[in-house]
Design an enzyme around this catalytic site. Structure first.
Site, PDB file in Angstrom:
ATOM      1  N   HIS A 127      39.983  40.802  92.854  1.00  0.00           N
ATOM      2  CA  HIS A 127      38.618  40.739  93.358  1.00  0.00           C
ATOM      3  C   HIS A 127      38.593  39.800  94.543  1.00  0.00           C
ATOM      4  CE1 HIS A 127      34.281  40.190  93.434  1.00  0.00           C
ATOM      5  NE2 HIS A 127      34.232  41.309  92.749  1.00  0.00           N
ATOM      6  N   ASP A 179      35.377  46.661  86.483  1.00  0.00           N
ATOM      7  CA  ASP A 179      35.632  48.096  86.457  1.00  0.00           C
ATOM      8  C   ASP A 179      36.750  48.496  85.509  1.00  0.00           C
ATOM      9  OD1 ASP A 179      33.744  48.871  88.384  1.00  0.00           O
ATOM     10  OD2 ASP A 179      34.999  47.932  89.895  1.00  0.00           O
TER      11      ASP A 179
END
Ligand code: ACO
Length: 444
Positions: free
Chosen positions: A320, A378
């Site tokens: 991320h 996710d």
């Protein structure tokens, strides 16, 4: 001016600043520091070009704060996410999506009365203008639902002229309610259209997530009762995805809105940005990746590929831009994933087993540890959606449904910000310098 050579200095004004020194001429400029309530200070470089003739260069905005916001705070090193100060895990545990929408939009959790009115406002806007249906039917049956979402969200501006004057707070409030209310309806219709089933109207007696599941899975032929465990899981997923400060799609919405574009056009821009696999498309990509891996025995092969600089393969659902620690949303979603699979009697779901094993191996691998690559939100959401019977192409659509409130809250904040101006970055130019036009017969 090349280096910030001196550390923070105290000026006579008592304000902290950075001194930036040109190491050839010795000239220096003072750049004030602005402190937020928490998080890194920002260096105010608004006067930099006027004082030095230089721009800053920051591809991907890794060191640039594009706005001053009060909505969402992330501490990526500590794995903290706060909406208006409240930690995401507490909201996911104790609140519900509509309450979180109110919080993001207004700044505080609602009282009973405010919650009732807000729920009323949202539920009274869930239907779509009947003519939008004609628009829907213009799409091919095999259209990706994100293409439909982009098109229909942008087209709403053509149907709701009474909420496109962005200078009027009443127009903005109605547009905000409409977008939050209609997005699940558009998403469910896109799904129904793709499978050739009749559209199912929204039901105002159902809660937000329940209503969405109803529109997705009910048919006119028989009663459909929404499973409360699945509705709660969906509600939680919506909360987890509701906002995430200045990510790519939110920044896109702000940038589109900075020119004065109407809210429906701005949200369509956000949906387009979210579509990419590095952003909202990641959960779809995670599921495709797990299916491609196929079995635990092939995990090492894929880990090896993810680490190979010459192989474009990346471990989807890992890494991320901001979190260099476990994504706090990933913890909540992992628990929710188990709850959903237990409820559906799918404890032995092979993809979940595979995901857990993959996570375990990656978290112990030197490459992932060194680069601080942890599972993001996710990684597990796709497994939940799949268990619920939601097709892969709808995954990013659900993200868009959830994120709409974040986009809308950030868009409203931008418009109310007195220092807001059109977003217009500059560039470092490496192209041709001036040259005269060459007639075609003289070109080689
Ligand atoms: N698998 C393997 N290596 C990775 C991964 C990954 N998933 N993610 C990052 N890396 C490596 C990069 O190759 C890079 O290596 P290098 O330093 O040797 O060049 C290093 O880690 C840093 O990665 P960057 O790409 O520079 O980090 P950035 O902040 O630009 O990218 C991103 C973040 C796009 C999320 C990236 O981690 C990625 O592509 N992950 C997979 C896609 C994904 O899961 N996206 C969802 C994001 S969450 C969301 O949108 C809700």
């Amino acid at each position: 001016m090349k280096n910030a050579e001196q550390p923070v200095s105290k000026q006579a004004t008592g304000k902290e600043s950075y001194s930036l020194v040109n190491n050839q001429t010795g000239e220096s400029v003072e750049l004030p520091l602005i402190k937020g309530t928490t998080g890194p200070d920002v260096m105010d470089i608004r006067s930099l070009y006027a004082k030095t003739g230089c721009f800053t260069y920051d591809p991907g905005f890794t060191s640039t704060a594009s706005c001053d916001s009060k909505i969402t705070f992330i501490d990526g090193d500590e794995g903290i996410l706060l909406y208006r100060g409240y930690p995401i895990d507490q909201l996911a545990e104790h609140s519900n999506f509509l309450e979180v929408c109110y919080l993001l939009l207004s700044g505080d959790l609602p009282t009973q009365e405010q919650r009732h009115k807000f729920r009323h406002d949202i539920t009274r806007h869930t239907m779509l203008h009947e003519q939008v249906m004609f628009f829907f039917r213009g799409f091919r049956r095999d259209s990706h639902p994100m293409a439909i979402m982009c098109g229909i969200a942008g087209a709403l501006a053509a149907f709701y002229h009474d909420s496109t004057d962005i200078k009027d707070p009443r127009h903005r409030a109605v547009a905000s309610s409409r977008l939050i209310a209609k997005m699940p309806t558009i998403a469910a219709l896109a799904y129904k259209y793709s499978i050739g089933q009749p559209f199912v109207s929204p039901r105002n007696d159902l809660k937000y997530a329940e209503n969405f599941l109803h529109m997705m899975f009910a048919t006119p032929c028989e009663d459909y009762k929404v499973n409360p465990v699945l509705a709660r899981a969906m509600d939680r997923i919506l909360i987890l995805h509701a906002d995430h400060e200045q990510n790519a799609s939110t920044s896109t919405v702000r940038l589109a809105g900075s020119s004065g574009a109407n809210p429906f056009a701005c949200i369509a821009a956000g949906i387009a940005s979210l579509w990419g696999p590095a952003h909202g498309g990641a959960n779809e990509a995670v599921l495709n990746m797990l299916q491609e891996i196929g079995g635990k025995e092939r995990i090492p092969e894929f880990i090896k590929r993810a680490k190979d600089k010459n192989d474009p393969f990346r471990l989807m659902g890992f890494g991320h831009r901001v979190y260099k620690n476990y994504d706090p949303r990933a913890r909540v979603i992992q628990r929710t994933c188990h709850e959903v699979l237990d409820e559906l009697g799918a404890k032995e779901e092979p993809l979940l087993d595979l995901a857990i094993e993959l996570e375990h191996i990656a978290l112990e691998d030197e490459y992932f540890i060194k680069k601080k690559l942890y599972p993001n939100v996710d990684f597990y959401s796709g497994i939940i959606f799949r268990a619920m019977g939601i097709p892969t192409t709808m995954f990013t659509v659900l993200f868009a449904v959830a994120r709409t409130v974040g986009w809308v809250a950030q868009w409203n904040e931008m418009i109310e910000d007195p220092v807001q101006k059109i977003g217009r970055p500059r560039q470092l130019y490496h192209g041709q310098t001036f040259r005269g036009f060459t007639p075609i017969h003289k070109r080689k």
